[in-house]
Scaffold this motif. Sequence first.
Motif, PDB file in Angstrom:
ATOM      1  N   LYS A 103       0.834  -1.206   0.000  1.00  0.00           N
ATOM      2  CA  LYS A 103       0.000   0.000   0.000  1.00  0.00           C
ATOM      3  C   LYS A 103       0.870   1.259   0.000  1.00  0.00           C
ATOM      4  O   LYS A 103       0.532   2.268  -0.636  1.00  0.00           O
ATOM      5  N   SER A 118      -2.158  -2.795  -7.325  1.00  0.00           N
ATOM      6  CA  SER A 118      -3.446  -2.485  -6.711  1.00  0.00           C
ATOM      7  C   SER A 118      -4.454  -3.587  -6.983  1.00  0.00           C
ATOM      8  O   SER A 118      -5.224  -3.978  -6.091  1.00  0.00           O
ATOM      9  N   ASP A 119      -4.450  -4.103  -8.198  1.00  0.00           N
ATOM     10  CA  ASP A 119      -5.348  -5.212  -8.538  1.00  0.00           C
ATOM     11  C   ASP A 119      -5.019  -6.449  -7.695  1.00  0.00           C
ATOM     12  O   ASP A 119      -5.916  -7.141  -7.204  1.00  0.00           O
ATOM     13  N   SER A 139      -6.301  -6.335  -4.197  1.00  0.00           N
ATOM     14  CA  SER A 139      -7.752  -6.467  -4.054  1.00  0.00           C
ATOM     15  C   SER A 139      -8.206  -7.924  -4.004  1.00  0.00           C
ATOM     16  O   SER A 139      -9.370  -8.196  -3.723  1.00  0.00           O
ATOM     17  N   LYS A 140      -7.289  -8.852  -4.251  1.00  0.00           N
ATOM     18  CA  LYS A 140      -7.633 -10.278  -4.211  1.00  0.00           C
ATOM     19  C   LYS A 140      -7.751 -10.755  -2.773  1.00  0.00           C
ATOM     20  O   LYS A 140      -6.861 -10.534  -1.964  1.00  0.00           O
ATOM     21  N   HIS A 141      -8.884 -11.380  -2.449  1.00  0.00           N
ATOM     22  CA  HIS A 141      -9.107 -11.849  -1.076  1.00  0.00           C
ATOM     23  C   HIS A 141      -9.644 -13.279  -1.002  1.00  0.00           C
ATOM     24  O   HIS A 141      -9.821 -13.801   0.092  1.00  0.00           O
TER      25      HIS A 141
END
Length: 723
Positions: free
Chosen positions: A608, A666-667, A670-672
């Motif tokens: 981040k 950033s992509d 966003s993976k969770h």
Amino acid sequence: MSGNESRIQAIYQITNREPMPKKAPKRLEELWATDVFTLSKMQECLPKTVFKSIKKTIQTGEPLDVSVADAIALAMKDWAISKGALYYAHVFYPLTNATAEKHDGFISVQSDGSAISEFAGKLLVQGEPDGSSFPNGGIRSTFEARGYTAWDVTSPAYIMETDNGSTLCIPTVFVSWTGEALDKKTPLLRSNAAMNKAATKVLKILGEKEIAPVNSSCGAEQEYFLVDLNFANARPDLLLAGRTLFGKPSAKGQQFDDHYFGAIPERVQMFMQDVEERLYRLGIPAKTRHNEVAPGQFEIAPVFEAANVATDHQQMIMTMLRFTAKKHGFVCLLHEKPFAGINGSGKHVNWSVGNATQGNLLDPGDTPHSNAQFLVFCGAVIRGIHKYGPLLRSVVATAGNDHRLGANEAPPAIISVYLGSQLEDVFEQIRQGELKSSTGKGLMNIGVDTLPILPTDPGDRNRTSPFAFTGNRFEFRAVGSGQSVAGPLVAMNSILADSLNWMAEKLEAELAKGLSLSSAITTVLKEVMELHGAVVFNGNGYSEEWHKLAVERGLANLRTTADALPVLKESYIEELFSKLGVLSPVELASRFETYAEQYILSIEVEAKLVVSMVKTLIYPAATRYLADLGNASLSLKEIGVDFDKETIEKVASLTKLAIDGVSKLSDALSKHDFASVEEHMQFLSQTVRPLMDGIRGYVDALEGEVADDLWPLPTYQEMLFIK
């Protein structure tokens, strides 16, 4: 030197900084342990029967007689108040590598509205901080908040003095309401008890009659960096992640080897003296200080102490380094790799075991081939490291340490044992079944008339080995700079205890067959070397040849934390800790969950920061420079000068690559939807970290192209060389 306005201001503040007032150092005898509630202070202020009781508990490990707690608490309170303390704190060590404390006042309000200072024995012995908000790996739910601290009598209470006042600090363990360990101290105390029990059993077999409690000892060499506070405050990555996520290497780094053991800069030496004075008052035996290999890097090392006390002192050293650094206008960096391209920082843990009657059990003496006691204990270490090498790798596994281990500055991630030529020969003779001799110490004539002939050790040192024998102890070199030493000590004590139990069983079986003790020892040690000798390696641990040979020998190469931490879930590791009573299956599982979460959070914070710093700092600087270049190009074109388009194209390309990389990062963040914690860690290790490294490459290249007065971040050259 040029630079943008904030960097110019930082340099001005540093170069025009008012020096700390010099003060004459006090004599060690005046400082030593003045802020510690030592046995001698207890003897002065406690009734004889109470003092004898507490002394017996401290020296023999017998349970504390709670009936004496009130008298001790009263004496401790009076002593603390005489030192200016109005508060006390149960200090404990949660699973964060940091220290925790809750301050309570001595104040007790009376029925008539008056107030007195009071400290009862029950408050000394037990406290109750929140048990849910510290990392616990699922042992406690958020709504289940009760946890307990309990006084560790074997580690002395002390006064922590700050500019805002003094506090009586009481070392404690920290457990949940249901009894599970939520800290690092409890397993350490348990592991030492297990090792003592196993060592005593072996010593009895070896014919010893009087056997004092066996304790492990520790001396931890602490490496750290100092960066001026003005620079650190201008680096979001240093403030939040503890390391630089971007930074072009300085033209000069450590390649001249001129910083190592060089003259300590005056400002740094004043800082060191201030730290040492504070440590001496706390009874911490700081012995060594020097410049380390990298510019801006230094080391402090205490002498050996009992492992539990040494662990508490190591936490206090880290606290004191950070606290004192700020007073001197520095930030102390304990991250394992604050700067790319130069050495990172470790914490070499020197470890041994011994007692008051048999001495150091890992001291080979002048003739190790005939020292049965040493051979048995050293053989137990060899077996333990081979059988549980992956455990040792897992207890030093952190996001920061991944930058060090396996690089040509720190031991490889492959756990092996270095014995030195003398002991390697002795144990090879044992493997061959014929133990006759060992190499003695040598003599060195330097060839200068005024210098004496010097004795030389029978074996060299090997800085590429993660677990090296260094004369009368083993040095575990893979521990990270910011780590607590408790985890490594728990592992080392436990694997030694397991191996000593195994050797005791084997020796008893051989003796039952009618063998003499000498023959039984030889037989068991021969079996150790046949089964576990593959872990002994005296060569270059950095070499590719060793990495290939290690695979042939069946040694694990767990390169990353994502590879190493799952070892804690292996059944043989659970069995080890469970049968020794060091960690229950639930407690061990909580460690995996906690350390895995810390790894995940560390990488996510860094990622981040990469996104934020590129978007808000690097991209604006690069586009401003492109605009300047574009304007210059147009102006020059008007007068017929063909401007250098190559620089414009290079800066534009690097800027676009960095921004594209940030978009991909950033992509990825966003993976969770991960099936397991292990999958999440591997994703961060194999996908997110490479994306971060790629972006760093583009940004560092931009730093070499963008005008210096536009570059927003303090540079390596500034941070490492301006003190």
